[in-house]
Design a protein around this motif. Sequence first.
Motif, PDB file in Angstrom:
ATOM      1  N   LEU A  16      10.775  -7.271  23.208  1.00 15.32           N
ATOM      2  CA  LEU A  16      12.151  -7.428  23.660  1.00 15.32           C
ATOM      3  C   LEU A  16      13.064  -7.349  22.444  1.00 15.32           C
ATOM      4  O   LEU A  16      12.711  -7.810  21.362  1.00 15.32           O
ATOM      5  CB  LEU A  16      12.353  -8.792  24.343  1.00 15.32           C
ATOM      6  N   LEU A  17      14.239  -6.766  22.638  1.00 13.64           N
ATOM      7  CA  LEU A  17      15.262  -6.728  21.597  1.00 13.64           C
ATOM      8  C   LEU A  17      16.443  -7.560  22.073  1.00 13.64           C
ATOM      9  O   LEU A  17      17.087  -7.226  23.072  1.00 13.64           O
ATOM     10  CB  LEU A  17      15.718  -5.296  21.325  1.00 13.64           C
ATOM     11  N   ARG A  38       5.897  -3.189  13.685  1.00 14.17           N
ATOM     12  CA  ARG A  38       6.540  -2.193  12.831  1.00 14.17           C
ATOM     13  C   ARG A  38       7.576  -1.384  13.618  1.00 14.17           C
ATOM     14  O   ARG A  38       8.666  -1.095  13.125  1.00 14.17           O
ATOM     15  CB  ARG A  38       5.492  -1.263  12.224  1.00 14.17           C
ATOM     16  N   VAL A  39       7.223  -1.030  14.850  1.00 14.40           N
ATOM     17  CA  VAL A  39       8.166  -0.273  15.688  1.00 14.40           C
ATOM     18  C   VAL A  39       9.417  -1.093  15.956  1.00 14.40           C
ATOM     19  O   VAL A  39      10.545  -0.616  15.788  1.00 14.40           O
ATOM     20  CB  VAL A  39       7.494   0.133  17.015  1.00 14.40           C
ATOM     21  N   LEU A  40       9.241  -2.333  16.378  1.00 14.37           N
ATOM     22  CA  LEU A  40      10.393  -3.170  16.719  1.00 14.37           C
ATOM     23  C   LEU A  40      11.218  -3.541  15.498  1.00 14.37           C
ATOM     24  O   LEU A  40      12.443  -3.642  15.583  1.00 14.37           O
ATOM     25  CB  LEU A  40       9.920  -4.428  17.444  1.00 14.37           C
ATOM     26  N   GLY A  41      10.564  -3.748  14.364  1.00  8.97           N
ATOM     27  CA  GLY A  41      11.305  -4.034  13.151  1.00  8.97           C
ATOM     28  C   GLY A  41      12.211  -2.880  12.769  1.00  8.97           C
ATOM     29  O   GLY A  41      13.362  -3.080  12.349  1.00  8.97           O
ATOM     30  N   GLY A  42      11.702  -1.654  12.940  1.00  7.99           N
ATOM     31  CA  GLY A  42      12.518  -0.476  12.658  1.00  7.99           C
ATOM     32  C   GLY A  42      13.698  -0.361  13.597  1.00  7.99           C
ATOM     33  O   GLY A  42      14.825  -0.047  13.174  1.00  7.99           O
ATOM     34  N   TRP A  81      26.875  -7.685  14.590  1.00  5.03           N
ATOM     35  CA  TRP A  81      26.114  -8.731  15.266  1.00  5.03           C
ATOM     36  C   TRP A  81      24.630  -8.582  14.918  1.00  5.03           C
ATOM     37  O   TRP A  81      24.143  -7.486  14.649  1.00  5.03           O
ATOM     38  CB  TRP A  81      26.291  -8.648  16.787  1.00  5.03           C
ATOM     39  N   PRO A  82      23.886  -9.701  14.911  1.00  4.46           N
ATOM     40  CA  PRO A  82      22.466  -9.658  14.562  1.00  4.46           C
ATOM     41  C   PRO A  82      21.603  -9.183  15.723  1.00  4.46           C
ATOM     42  O   PRO A  82      22.001  -9.263  16.895  1.00  4.46           O
ATOM     43  CB  PRO A  82      22.153 -11.109  14.200  1.00  4.46           C
ATOM     44  N   VAL A  83      20.422  -8.701  15.390  1.00  6.42           N
ATOM     45  CA  VAL A  83      19.451  -8.223  16.378  1.00  6.42           C
ATOM     46  C   VAL A  83      18.125  -8.932  16.127  1.00  6.42           C
ATOM     47  O   VAL A  83      17.623  -8.941  15.002  1.00  6.42           O
ATOM     48  CB  VAL A  83      19.251  -6.699  16.273  1.00  6.42           C
ATOM     49  N   LEU A  84      17.579  -9.523  17.166  1.00  7.37           N
ATOM     50  CA  LEU A  84      16.312 -10.245  17.072  1.00  7.37           C
ATOM     51  C   LEU A  84      15.255  -9.515  17.885  1.00  7.37           C
ATOM     52  O   LEU A  84      15.380  -9.384  19.100  1.00  7.37           O
ATOM     53  CB  LEU A  84      16.481 -11.682  17.587  1.00  7.37           C
ATOM     54  N   ALA A  85      14.219  -9.027  17.225  1.00 11.08           N
ATOM     55  CA  ALA A  85      13.121  -8.348  17.895  1.00 11.08           C
ATOM     56  C   ALA A  85      11.985  -9.333  18.117  1.00 11.08           C
ATOM     57  O   ALA A  85      11.506  -9.971  17.175  1.00 11.08           O
ATOM     58  CB  ALA A  85      12.636  -7.169  17.044  1.00 11.08           C
ATOM     59  N   LEU A  86      11.570  -9.493  19.373  1.00 12.12           N
ATOM     60  CA  LEU A  86      10.394 -10.287  19.720  1.00 12.12           C
ATOM     61  C   LEU A  86       9.269  -9.331  20.095  1.00 12.12           C
ATOM     62  O   LEU A  86       9.480  -8.406  20.868  1.00 12.12           O
ATOM     63  CB  LEU A  86      10.700 -11.215  20.900  1.00 12.12           C
ATOM     64  N   TRP A  87       8.076  -9.551  19.573  1.00  6.95           N
ATOM     65  CA  TRP A  87       6.964  -8.632  19.838  1.00  6.95           C
ATOM     66  C   TRP A  87       5.661  -9.414  19.944  1.00  6.95           C
ATOM     67  O   TRP A  87       5.537 -10.527  19.431  1.00  6.95           O
ATOM     68  CB  TRP A  87       6.866  -7.576  18.727  1.00  6.95           C
ATOM     69  N   TRP A  88       4.702  -8.825  20.626  1.00  9.16           N
ATOM     70  CA  TRP A  88       3.386  -9.464  20.765  1.00  9.16           C
ATOM     71  C   TRP A  88       2.350  -8.409  21.138  1.00  9.16           C
ATOM     72  O   TRP A  88       2.652  -7.359  21.710  1.00  9.16           O
ATOM     73  CB  TRP A  88       3.431 -10.557  21.835  1.00  9.16           C
ATOM     74  N   ASP A  89       1.090  -8.687  20.776  1.00  8.07           N
ATOM     75  CA  ASP A  89      -0.036  -7.867  21.206  1.00  8.07           C
ATOM     76  C   ASP A  89      -1.234  -8.783  21.403  1.00  8.07           C
ATOM     77  O   ASP A  89      -1.074 -10.004  21.525  1.00  8.07           O
ATOM     78  CB  ASP A  89      -0.315  -6.723  20.216  1.00  8.07           C
ATOM     79  N   ALA A  90      -2.423  -8.238  21.436  1.00  5.49           N
ATOM     80  CA  ALA A  90      -3.605  -9.034  21.739  1.00  5.49           C
ATOM     81  C   ALA A  90      -3.922 -10.036  20.647  1.00  5.49           C
ATOM     82  O   ALA A  90      -4.575 -11.055  20.904  1.00  5.49           O
ATOM     83  CB  ALA A  90      -4.806  -8.107  21.955  1.00  5.49           C
ATOM     84  N   ASP A  91      -3.489  -9.768  19.421  1.00 11.13           N
ATOM     85  CA  ASP A  91      -3.902 -10.587  18.290  1.00 11.13           C
ATOM     86  C   ASP A  91      -2.812 -11.467  17.697  1.00 11.13           C
ATOM     87  O   ASP A  91      -3.105 -12.502  17.112  1.00 11.13           O
ATOM     88  CB  ASP A  91      -4.437  -9.678  17.168  1.00 11.13           C
ATOM     89  N   ARG A  92      -1.560 -11.047  17.849  1.00 13.62           N
ATOM     90  CA  ARG A  92      -0.480 -11.746  17.156  1.00 13.62           C
ATOM     91  C   ARG A  92       0.787 -11.718  17.995  1.00 13.62           C
ATOM     92  O   ARG A  92       0.877 -10.986  18.979  1.00 13.62           O
ATOM     93  CB  ARG A  92      -0.171 -11.061  15.814  1.00 13.62           C
ATOM     94  N   SER A  93       1.762 -12.495  17.573  1.00 20.54           N
ATOM     95  CA  SER A  93       3.123 -12.394  18.108  1.00 20.54           C
ATOM     96  C   SER A  93       4.078 -12.851  17.027  1.00 20.54           C
ATOM     97  O   SER A  93       3.681 -13.517  16.070  1.00 20.54           O
ATOM     98  CB  SER A  93       3.297 -13.246  19.369  1.00 20.54           C
ATOM     99  N   GLY A  94       5.333 -12.452  17.156  1.00 16.05           N
ATOM    100  CA  GLY A  94       6.286 -12.856  16.128  1.00 16.05           C
ATOM    101  C   GLY A  94       7.662 -12.308  16.398  1.00 16.05           C
ATOM    102  O   GLY A  94       7.957 -11.822  17.493  1.00 16.05           O
ATOM    103  N   PHE A  95       8.522 -12.408  15.379  1.00 12.94           N
ATOM    104  CA  PHE A  95       9.884 -11.921  15.526  1.00 12.94           C
ATOM    105  C   PHE A  95      10.349 -11.312  14.212  1.00 12.94           C
ATOM    106  O   PHE A  95       9.805 -11.586  13.133  1.00 12.94           O
ATOM    107  CB  PHE A  95      10.833 -13.052  15.938  1.00 12.94           C
ATOM    108  N   THR A  96      11.371 -10.476  14.334  1.00  9.67           N
ATOM    109  CA  THR A  96      12.076  -9.915  13.170  1.00  9.67           C
ATOM    110  C   THR A  96      13.561 -10.010  13.447  1.00  9.67           C
ATOM    111  O   THR A  96      14.030  -9.560  14.490  1.00  9.67           O
ATOM    112  CB  THR A  96      11.693  -8.441  12.937  1.00  9.67           C
ATOM    113  N   LEU A  97      14.295 -10.625  12.532  1.00  9.77           N
ATOM    114  CA  LEU A  97      15.748 -10.743  12.657  1.00  9.77           C
ATOM    115  C   LEU A  97      16.395  -9.797  11.659  1.00  9.77           C
ATOM    116  O   LEU A  97      16.130  -9.857  10.457  1.00  9.77           O
ATOM    117  CB  LEU A  97      16.205 -12.176  12.385  1.00  9.77           C
TER     118      LEU A  97
END
Length: 282
Positions: A10-11, A63-67, A78-94
């Motif tokens: 999600l972005l 990597r895709v969402l961070g880009g 305005w800021p953009v927060l990328a939320l991402w997850w897969d089978a092994d990890r999850s996280g965010f990039t602001l």
Amino acid sequence: MSSLEPAGALLLCRAEPSVVGPAAQLLRERMLLTRAGREWSVLVPEAKPWLSMEDGGGEPVDRVLGGWAGALAVGATWPVLALWWDADRSGFTLASGFRRPVGYEWLANGTPVGEAEALRTFAARLGLDPVLDLQALEALAKPDPAETGDSAADARARMLGLLAVLTRTGLTLPAGLTPGEPADRLREVARVQPDAQQVSWSGWRDAVHAELDVVEATSAGPWLRGPRARLIAAAQLAAGLPLTVHGLRRRSGGWTAAGALLLLHGALGFAYDKVRAARKAA
């Protein structure tokens, strides 16, 4: 297998959908856009340009969402927060402006693998409470002491904890748009939202015109088109002409260049105003 499979993302943009839409076109990706609370919007990718790490192909979702987040934020206020997850990890990039993006991640079982400094930077850039909100964020970076093996502190729970902190900024995701859900499910939920709109690439001309429409609707609009813009353009021409003549007579490259620049800005100001006025009337 983890509950976070397959990959999804999600972005979150801290701006109204009417502002986010034109900017998102420049990503040249098909997305669904809808409101996500007060002064927040959410973009849901329609395609799957990533594969989970165990699939052995494509680019990892982080990597895709961070880009994407970085590309959206560079030209925005305005800021953009990328939320991402897969089978092994999850996280965010602001991402915010030209500043270096900040991110954090957890393993699927909730084990933190980021740096505490990243959470402090995250809180500062979003204007969160430096005491209460930061304490809640720092709790998400602590390992689960119980080690019970349940999902009480897994990666999905950590992401939900992050969103709970952001609700104090006005963020409210529509029901069903939840980290950990499959990408197909996210698209279905986004598509049925009352204000949902599809964002897709329609060519450079339409994208630029849409972006200009947004800018003109802001406080900067009167200085780009209209009486104020024409007044500024006229002043630039009036100042540029004698300055250029003065530079030419004295054979001064600096004065000549300064005058020519003012003439160019003035001419472009009048041209922009005329073209935009004609487009509005069409």
